[in-house]
Design a protein around this motif. Structure first.
Motif, PDB file in Angstrom:
ATOM      1  N   SER A   1       1.837  -9.144   1.934  1.00  0.00           N
ATOM      2  CA  SER A   1       2.002  -7.687   1.799  1.00  0.00           C
ATOM      3  C   SER A   1       1.129  -7.133   0.688  1.00  0.00           C
ATOM      4  O   SER A   1       0.891  -5.931   0.622  1.00  0.00           O
ATOM      5  CB  SER A   1       3.469  -7.341   1.552  1.00  0.00           C
ATOM      6  OG  SER A   1       3.898  -7.894   0.329  1.00  0.00           O
ATOM      7  N   THR A   2       0.617  -8.004  -0.176  1.00  0.00           N
ATOM      8  CA  THR A   2      -0.266  -7.583  -1.265  1.00  0.00           C
ATOM      9  C   THR A   2      -1.707  -7.369  -0.798  1.00  0.00           C
ATOM     10  O   THR A   2      -2.503  -6.764  -1.523  1.00  0.00           O
ATOM     11  CB  THR A   2      -0.259  -8.639  -2.389  1.00  0.00           C
ATOM     12  OG1 THR A   2      -0.629  -9.905  -1.833  1.00  0.00           O
ATOM     13  CG2 THR A   2       1.107  -8.726  -3.043  1.00  0.00           C
TER      14      THR A   2
ATOM     15  N   ALA B   1      -4.988  -5.917   0.642  1.00  0.00           N
ATOM     16  CA  ALA B   1      -5.439  -4.526   0.782  1.00  0.00           C
ATOM     17  C   ALA B   1      -5.578  -4.109   2.243  1.00  0.00           C
ATOM     18  O   ALA B   1      -5.260  -2.971   2.589  1.00  0.00           O
ATOM     19  CB  ALA B   1      -6.765  -4.327   0.059  1.00  0.00           C
TER      20      ALA B   1
ATOM     21  N   ARG C   1      -3.842  -5.095   4.840  1.00  0.00           N
ATOM     22  CA  ARG C   1      -2.487  -4.829   5.339  1.00  0.00           C
ATOM     23  C   ARG C   1      -1.876  -3.617   4.630  1.00  0.00           C
ATOM     24  O   ARG C   1      -1.248  -2.764   5.261  1.00  0.00           O
ATOM     25  CB  ARG C   1      -1.620  -6.069   5.136  1.00  0.00           C
ATOM     26  CG  ARG C   1      -0.230  -5.895   5.667  1.00  0.00           C
ATOM     27  CD  ARG C   1       0.534  -7.190   5.613  1.00  0.00           C
ATOM     28  NE  ARG C   1       1.936  -6.957   5.909  1.00  0.00           N
ATOM     29  CZ  ARG C   1       2.856  -7.890   5.862  1.00  0.00           C
ATOM     30  NH1 ARG C   1       2.544  -9.128   5.544  1.00  0.00           N
ATOM     31  NH2 ARG C   1       4.105  -7.593   6.133  1.00  0.00           N
ATOM     32  N   THR C   2      -2.059  -3.549   3.318  1.00  0.00           N
ATOM     33  CA  THR C   2      -1.520  -2.441   2.523  1.00  0.00           C
ATOM     34  C   THR C   2      -1.980  -1.100   3.075  1.00  0.00           C
ATOM     35  O   THR C   2      -1.169  -0.201   3.333  1.00  0.00           O
ATOM     36  CB  THR C   2      -1.969  -2.586   1.045  1.00  0.00           C
ATOM     37  OG1 THR C   2      -1.378  -3.770   0.513  1.00  0.00           O
ATOM     38  CG2 THR C   2      -1.565  -1.397   0.210  1.00  0.00           C
TER      39      THR C   2
ATOM     40  N   GLU D   1      -0.739  -0.180   6.548  1.00  0.00           N
ATOM     41  CA  GLU D   1       0.662   0.240   6.531  1.00  0.00           C
ATOM     42  C   GLU D   1       0.857   1.558   5.773  1.00  0.00           C
ATOM     43  O   GLU D   1       1.995   1.989   5.567  1.00  0.00           O
ATOM     44  CB  GLU D   1       1.523  -0.863   5.914  1.00  0.00           C
ATOM     45  CG  GLU D   1       1.576  -2.111   6.785  1.00  0.00           C
ATOM     46  CD  GLU D   1       2.316  -3.273   6.149  1.00  0.00           C
ATOM     47  OE1 GLU D   1       2.695  -3.194   4.949  1.00  0.00           O
ATOM     48  OE2 GLU D   1       2.518  -4.290   6.854  1.00  0.00           O
TER      49      GLU D   1
ATOM     50  N   ARG E   1       0.182   2.260   2.591  1.00  0.00           N
ATOM     51  CA  ARG E   1       0.555   2.118   1.187  1.00  0.00           C
ATOM     52  C   ARG E   1      -0.686   2.180   0.306  1.00  0.00           C
ATOM     53  O   ARG E   1      -1.782   1.840   0.761  1.00  0.00           O
ATOM     54  CB  ARG E   1       1.289   0.786   0.969  1.00  0.00           C
ATOM     55  CG  ARG E   1       2.622   0.713   1.697  1.00  0.00           C
ATOM     56  CD  ARG E   1       3.367  -0.604   1.454  1.00  0.00           C
ATOM     57  NE  ARG E   1       2.743  -1.706   2.187  1.00  0.00           N
ATOM     58  CZ  ARG E   1       2.234  -2.800   1.613  1.00  0.00           C
ATOM     59  NH1 ARG E   1       2.270  -2.970   0.311  1.00  0.00           N
ATOM     60  NH2 ARG E   1       1.687  -3.759   2.347  1.00  0.00           N
TER      61      ARG E   1
ATOM     62  N   LEU F   1      -3.278   1.072  -2.830  1.00  0.00           N
ATOM     63  CA  LEU F   1      -3.670  -0.183  -3.465  1.00  0.00           C
ATOM     64  C   LEU F   1      -2.925  -0.340  -4.785  1.00  0.00           C
ATOM     65  O   LEU F   1      -2.665   0.639  -5.479  1.00  0.00           O
ATOM     66  CB  LEU F   1      -5.178  -0.212  -3.730  1.00  0.00           C
ATOM     67  CG  LEU F   1      -6.095  -0.228  -2.504  1.00  0.00           C
ATOM     68  CD1 LEU F   1      -7.557  -0.299  -2.947  1.00  0.00           C
ATOM     69  CD2 LEU F   1      -5.760  -1.386  -1.583  1.00  0.00           C
TER      70      LEU F   1
ATOM     71  N   HIS G   1      -5.524  -4.246  -8.154  1.00  0.00           N
ATOM     72  CA  HIS G   1      -6.627  -4.424  -7.200  1.00  0.00           C
ATOM     73  C   HIS G   1      -7.945  -4.101  -7.911  1.00  0.00           C
ATOM     74  O   HIS G   1      -8.042  -3.092  -8.616  1.00  0.00           O
ATOM     75  CB  HIS G   1      -6.449  -3.530  -5.969  1.00  0.00           C
ATOM     76  CG  HIS G   1      -7.401  -3.896  -4.867  1.00  0.00           C
ATOM     77  ND1 HIS G   1      -8.734  -3.567  -4.907  1.00  0.00           N
ATOM     78  CD2 HIS G   1      -7.207  -4.588  -3.724  1.00  0.00           C
ATOM     79  CE1 HIS G   1      -9.326  -4.043  -3.831  1.00  0.00           C
ATOM     80  NE2 HIS G   1      -8.420  -4.668  -3.093  1.00  0.00           N
TER      81      HIS G   1
ATOM     82  N   GLY H   1       4.693 -11.646  -2.606  1.00  0.00           N
ATOM     83  CA  GLY H   1       4.250 -10.772  -1.532  1.00  0.00           C
ATOM     84  C   GLY H   1       4.370 -11.350  -0.142  1.00  0.00           C
ATOM     85  O   GLY H   1       4.055 -10.696   0.825  1.00  0.00           O
TER      86      GLY H   1
END
Length: 148
Positions: free
Chosen positions: A89-90, A92, A94-95, A98, A100, A102, A106, A147
């Protein structure tokens, strides 16, 4: 008035190759072997890294030719990002997929490549190359990462 960074203003599919590549935080987690339980489909991450992963920099040591050297290496592409739920989930990719933001650690946000390592997100110092682990023993190397 400052312009918003590209990762906040562009969808993944509209990013240039260099923008897409810069999203990689350098954690090295996508280079770890995963095991899938046949019956449940559950995926487990190990601490066994691809032989091409530089375990200090957490970068592929042969990135341009990785697909020829490791045919099952997965090339991440913007059009396929919805299928990347196996990424932490951490990550980038995927983040952003979704919706969300960064994380502060990052490198694009912090301005420093070392920030991913300092935050404890990378695999630096916590993995072993597949060259030193028999595939039958991968199960003994299942770990839980931040994550996951």
């Amino acid at each position: 008035m400052s312009e918003r960074p590209f990762w906040e203003s562009k969808p993944l599919e509209a990013m240039s190759d260099s923008e897409w590549e810069s999203l990689c935080d350098g954690c090295g987690r996508c280079c770890l072997h995963r095991l899938e339980e046949e019956e449940s489909g559950e995926v487990y991450t190990t601490n066994v890294a691809c032989r091409l992963l530089d375990t200090h920099s957490c970068q592929c040591s042969r990135y341009p030719e990785r697909k020829q050297l490791v045919p099952d290496c997965i090339q991440l592409r913007a059009g396929d990002v919805q299928a990347y739920d196996w990424l932490p989930s951490t990550c980038a990719y995927r983040t952003l997929a979704e919706g969300r933001p960064l994380a502060d650690w990052h490198p694009l946000v912090s301005g420093r490549a070392e920030s991913v390592h300092e935050a404890g997100i990378s695999v630096r110092g916590a993995v072993i190359s597949e060259e030193f682990v028999h595939p039958d023993d991968f199960e003994e190397h299942i770990v839980n990462w931040v994550g996951d």
